[in-house]
Design a protein around this motif. Structure first.
Motif, PDB file in Angstrom:
ATOM      1  N   LYS A 114      -0.567  18.073  -5.897  1.00  0.00           N
ATOM      2  CA  LYS A 114      -0.746  19.518  -6.035  1.00  0.00           C
ATOM      3  C   LYS A 114      -2.210  19.884  -6.200  1.00  0.00           C
ATOM      4  CE  LYS A 114       3.715  20.802  -7.967  1.00  0.00           C
ATOM      5  NZ  LYS A 114       4.398  21.385  -9.131  1.00  0.00           N
ATOM      6  N   ILE A 115      -2.907  19.105  -6.995  1.00  0.00           N
ATOM      7  CA  ILE A 115      -4.335  19.323  -7.230  1.00  0.00           C
ATOM      8  C   ILE A 115      -5.058  18.033  -6.871  1.00  0.00           C
ATOM      9  CG2 ILE A 115      -6.100  19.833  -8.961  1.00  0.00           C
ATOM     10  CD1 ILE A 115      -3.942  21.395 -10.502  1.00  0.00           C
ATOM     11  N   PHE A 116      -6.074  18.140  -6.031  1.00  0.00           N
ATOM     12  CA  PHE A 116      -6.791  16.954  -5.568  1.00  0.00           C
ATOM     13  C   PHE A 116      -7.354  16.156  -6.740  1.00  0.00           C
ATOM     14  CE2 PHE A 116     -10.761  15.011  -3.836  1.00  0.00           C
ATOM     15  CZ  PHE A 116     -10.127  14.032  -3.102  1.00  0.00           C
ATOM     16  N   ASN A 117      -7.057  14.867  -6.740  1.00  0.00           N
ATOM     17  CA  ASN A 117      -7.497  13.963  -7.796  1.00  0.00           C
ATOM     18  C   ASN A 117      -8.251  12.801  -7.143  1.00  0.00           C
ATOM     19  OD1 ASN A 117      -7.819  12.177  -9.878  1.00  0.00           O
ATOM     20  ND2 ASN A 117      -5.672  12.110 -10.471  1.00  0.00           N
ATOM     21  N   PRO A 118      -9.552  12.935  -6.933  1.00  0.00           N
ATOM     22  CA  PRO A 118     -10.309  11.887  -6.246  1.00  0.00           C
ATOM     23  C   PRO A 118     -10.338  10.559  -6.976  1.00  0.00           C
ATOM     24  CG  PRO A 118     -11.794  13.537  -7.165  1.00  0.00           C
ATOM     25  CD  PRO A 118     -10.398  14.054  -7.346  1.00  0.00           C
TER      26      PRO A 118
ATOM     27  N   GLY B  18       0.845  -1.188   0.000  1.00  0.00           N
ATOM     28  CA  GLY B  18       0.000   0.000   0.000  1.00  0.00           C
ATOM     29  C   GLY B  18       0.878   1.235   0.000  1.00  0.00           C
ATOM     30  N   TYR B  19       0.367   2.302   0.579  1.00  0.00           N
ATOM     31  CA  TYR B  19       1.185   3.494   0.745  1.00  0.00           C
ATOM     32  C   TYR B  19       0.838   4.159   2.069  1.00  0.00           C
ATOM     33  CZ  TYR B  19      -2.923   5.766  -1.411  1.00  0.00           C
ATOM     34  OH  TYR B  19      -4.187   6.181  -1.726  1.00  0.00           O
ATOM     35  N   TYR B  20       1.826   4.853   2.623  1.00  0.00           N
ATOM     36  CA  TYR B  20       1.622   5.554   3.892  1.00  0.00           C
ATOM     37  C   TYR B  20       1.417   7.041   3.691  1.00  0.00           C
ATOM     38  CZ  TYR B  20       6.615   6.721   3.461  1.00  0.00           C
ATOM     39  OH  TYR B  20       7.826   7.164   3.015  1.00  0.00           O
ATOM     40  N   LEU B  21       1.674   7.538   2.477  1.00  0.00           N
ATOM     41  CA  LEU B  21       1.524   8.956   2.195  1.00  0.00           C
ATOM     42  C   LEU B  21       1.193   9.122   0.724  1.00  0.00           C
ATOM     43  CD1 LEU B  21       3.798  11.800   3.394  1.00  0.00           C
ATOM     44  CD2 LEU B  21       3.310  11.591   0.951  1.00  0.00           C
TER      45      LEU B  21
ATOM     46  N   LEU C  39      -0.037   3.484  -8.771  1.00  0.00           N
ATOM     47  CA  LEU C  39       1.031   3.826  -9.714  1.00  0.00           C
ATOM     48  C   LEU C  39       0.576   3.637 -11.169  1.00  0.00           C
ATOM     49  CD1 LEU C  39       4.160   2.368  -7.891  1.00  0.00           C
ATOM     50  CD2 LEU C  39       3.435   4.769  -8.057  1.00  0.00           C
ATOM     51  N   GLU C  40      -0.266   2.647 -11.392  1.00  0.00           N
ATOM     52  CA  GLU C  40      -0.817   2.455 -12.736  1.00  0.00           C
ATOM     53  C   GLU C  40      -1.668   3.667 -13.131  1.00  0.00           C
ATOM     54  OE1 GLU C  40      -1.609   0.803 -16.431  1.00  0.00           O
ATOM     55  OE2 GLU C  40      -0.113   0.188 -14.959  1.00  0.00           O
ATOM     56  N   ASP C  41      -2.452   4.176 -12.167  1.00  0.00           N
ATOM     57  CA  ASP C  41      -3.255   5.374 -12.430  1.00  0.00           C
ATOM     58  C   ASP C  41      -2.376   6.592 -12.732  1.00  0.00           C
ATOM     59  OD1 ASP C  41      -5.563   3.929 -11.908  1.00  0.00           O
ATOM     60  OD2 ASP C  41      -5.793   4.688  -9.865  1.00  0.00           O
ATOM     61  N   LEU C  42      -1.172   6.593 -12.187  1.00  0.00           N
ATOM     62  CA  LEU C  42      -0.267   7.733 -12.342  1.00  0.00           C
ATOM     63  C   LEU C  42       0.804   7.523 -13.412  1.00  0.00           C
ATOM     64  CD1 LEU C  42       0.324   8.621  -8.583  1.00  0.00           C
ATOM     65  CD2 LEU C  42      -1.117   9.836 -10.238  1.00  0.00           C
ATOM     66  N   LYS C  43       0.675   6.484 -14.225  1.00  0.00           N
ATOM     67  CA  LYS C  43       1.746   6.124 -15.164  1.00  0.00           C
ATOM     68  C   LYS C  43       2.107   7.250 -16.130  1.00  0.00           C
ATOM     69  CE  LYS C  43      -1.302   3.750 -18.375  1.00  0.00           C
ATOM     70  NZ  LYS C  43      -1.726   2.452 -18.843  1.00  0.00           N
ATOM     71  N   SER C  44       1.182   8.110 -16.455  1.00  0.00           N
ATOM     72  CA  SER C  44       1.494   9.212 -17.377  1.00  0.00           C
ATOM     73  C   SER C  44       1.657  10.539 -16.631  1.00  0.00           C
ATOM     74  CB  SER C  44       0.406   9.332 -18.448  1.00  0.00           C
ATOM     75  OG  SER C  44      -0.838   9.633 -17.849  1.00  0.00           O
TER      76      SER C  44
ATOM     77  N   ASN D 226     -11.655   2.434  -7.466  1.00  0.00           N
ATOM     78  CA  ASN D 226     -11.250   1.146  -8.040  1.00  0.00           C
ATOM     79  C   ASN D 226     -10.022   0.547  -7.372  1.00  0.00           C
ATOM     80  OD1 ASN D 226     -13.353   1.296 -10.007  1.00  0.00           O
ATOM     81  ND2 ASN D 226     -12.093   2.723 -11.159  1.00  0.00           N
ATOM     82  N   LYS D 227      -9.977   0.642  -6.051  1.00  0.00           N
ATOM     83  CA  LYS D 227      -8.894   0.038  -5.270  1.00  0.00           C
ATOM     84  C   LYS D 227      -9.491  -1.020  -4.353  1.00  0.00           C
ATOM     85  CE  LYS D 227      -5.827   3.061  -6.736  1.00  0.00           C
ATOM     86  NZ  LYS D 227      -6.627   3.704  -7.756  1.00  0.00           N
ATOM     87  N   ILE D 228      -8.749  -2.063  -4.119  1.00  0.00           N
ATOM     88  CA  ILE D 228      -9.158  -3.073  -3.140  1.00  0.00           C
ATOM     89  C   ILE D 228      -8.359  -2.751  -1.881  1.00  0.00           C
ATOM     90  CG2 ILE D 228      -9.362  -5.529  -2.625  1.00  0.00           C
ATOM     91  CD1 ILE D 228      -9.229  -6.018  -5.666  1.00  0.00           C
ATOM     92  N   TRP D 229      -8.933  -1.867  -1.049  1.00  0.00           N
ATOM     93  CA  TRP D 229      -8.244  -1.334   0.120  1.00  0.00           C
ATOM     94  C   TRP D 229      -7.873  -2.439   1.093  1.00  0.00           C
ATOM     95  CZ3 TRP D 229      -6.398   3.223  -0.666  1.00  0.00           C
ATOM     96  CH2 TRP D 229      -7.046   4.072  -1.562  1.00  0.00           C
ATOM     97  N   GLY D 230      -6.708  -2.285   1.701  1.00  0.00           N
ATOM     98  CA  GLY D 230      -6.232  -3.269   2.660  1.00  0.00           C
ATOM     99  C   GLY D 230      -5.538  -4.459   2.016  1.00  0.00           C
ATOM    100  N   THR D 231      -5.246  -4.352   0.731  1.00  0.00           N
ATOM    101  CA  THR D 231      -4.568  -5.447   0.035  1.00  0.00           C
ATOM    102  C   THR D 231      -3.204  -4.972  -0.460  1.00  0.00           C
ATOM    103  OG1 THR D 231      -5.417  -4.920  -2.169  1.00  0.00           O
ATOM    104  CG2 THR D 231      -6.800  -6.320  -0.754  1.00  0.00           C
ATOM    105  N   ASP D 232      -2.422  -5.909  -0.956  1.00  0.00           N
ATOM    106  CA  ASP D 232      -1.081  -5.580  -1.439  1.00  0.00           C
ATOM    107  C   ASP D 232      -1.066  -5.039  -2.866  1.00  0.00           C
ATOM    108  OD1 ASP D 232      -1.656  -7.876  -2.863  1.00  0.00           O
ATOM    109  OD2 ASP D 232       0.062  -9.011  -2.130  1.00  0.00           O
ATOM    110  N   THR D 233      -2.244  -4.688  -3.404  1.00  0.00           N
ATOM    111  CA  THR D 233      -2.311  -4.162  -4.768  1.00  0.00           C
ATOM    112  C   THR D 233      -2.560  -2.652  -4.819  1.00  0.00           C
ATOM    113  OG1 THR D 233      -4.693  -4.554  -4.938  1.00  0.00           O
ATOM    114  CG2 THR D 233      -3.225  -6.355  -5.623  1.00  0.00           C
TER     115      THR D 233
END
Length: 104
Positions: free
Chosen positions: A47-51, A40-43, A69-74, A56-63
């Protein structure tokens, strides 16, 4: 003041310098992510809020980190040091700082 910055209680090793690095990295990046050992991530800073990053996340999992990062690839992002966040007993059982609080 920087010393007044809120610290998550499940991040025993997050310190003020980590937060300063996160804010500073936003001078040159649109996003900053602190990866957690568990996938997951701790932080997550931006700059601009991106809800959409929270969809589409499976919270509490290792994905969670991987799909974020896939959402942020570009996008222009910076990764901080990987740290251990505390979700379960197994996350602290072998860490010396917690031993005095654990029942044997």
């Amino acid at each position: 003041a920087a010393s007044d910055v809120y610290k998550r209680q499940d991040m025993y090793d997050l310190n003020e310098n980590d937060l300063l690095e996160a804010f500073t990295s936003l001078d040159h990046h649109d996003y900053v992510i602190g990866p957690a050992i568990d996938g997951g991530y701790y932080l997550l800073g931006m700059k601009i809020f991106n809800p959409a990053l929270f969809s589409n996340k499976i919270w509490g999992t290792d994905t969670v980190l991987e799909t974020t990062l896939e959402d942020l690839k570009s996008e222009n992002y910076h990764l901080l040091a990987t740290k251990n966040d505390i979700d379960y007993f197994e996350d602290i059982k072998d860490i010396e700082i917690f031993q005095s609080f654990l029942k044997n």
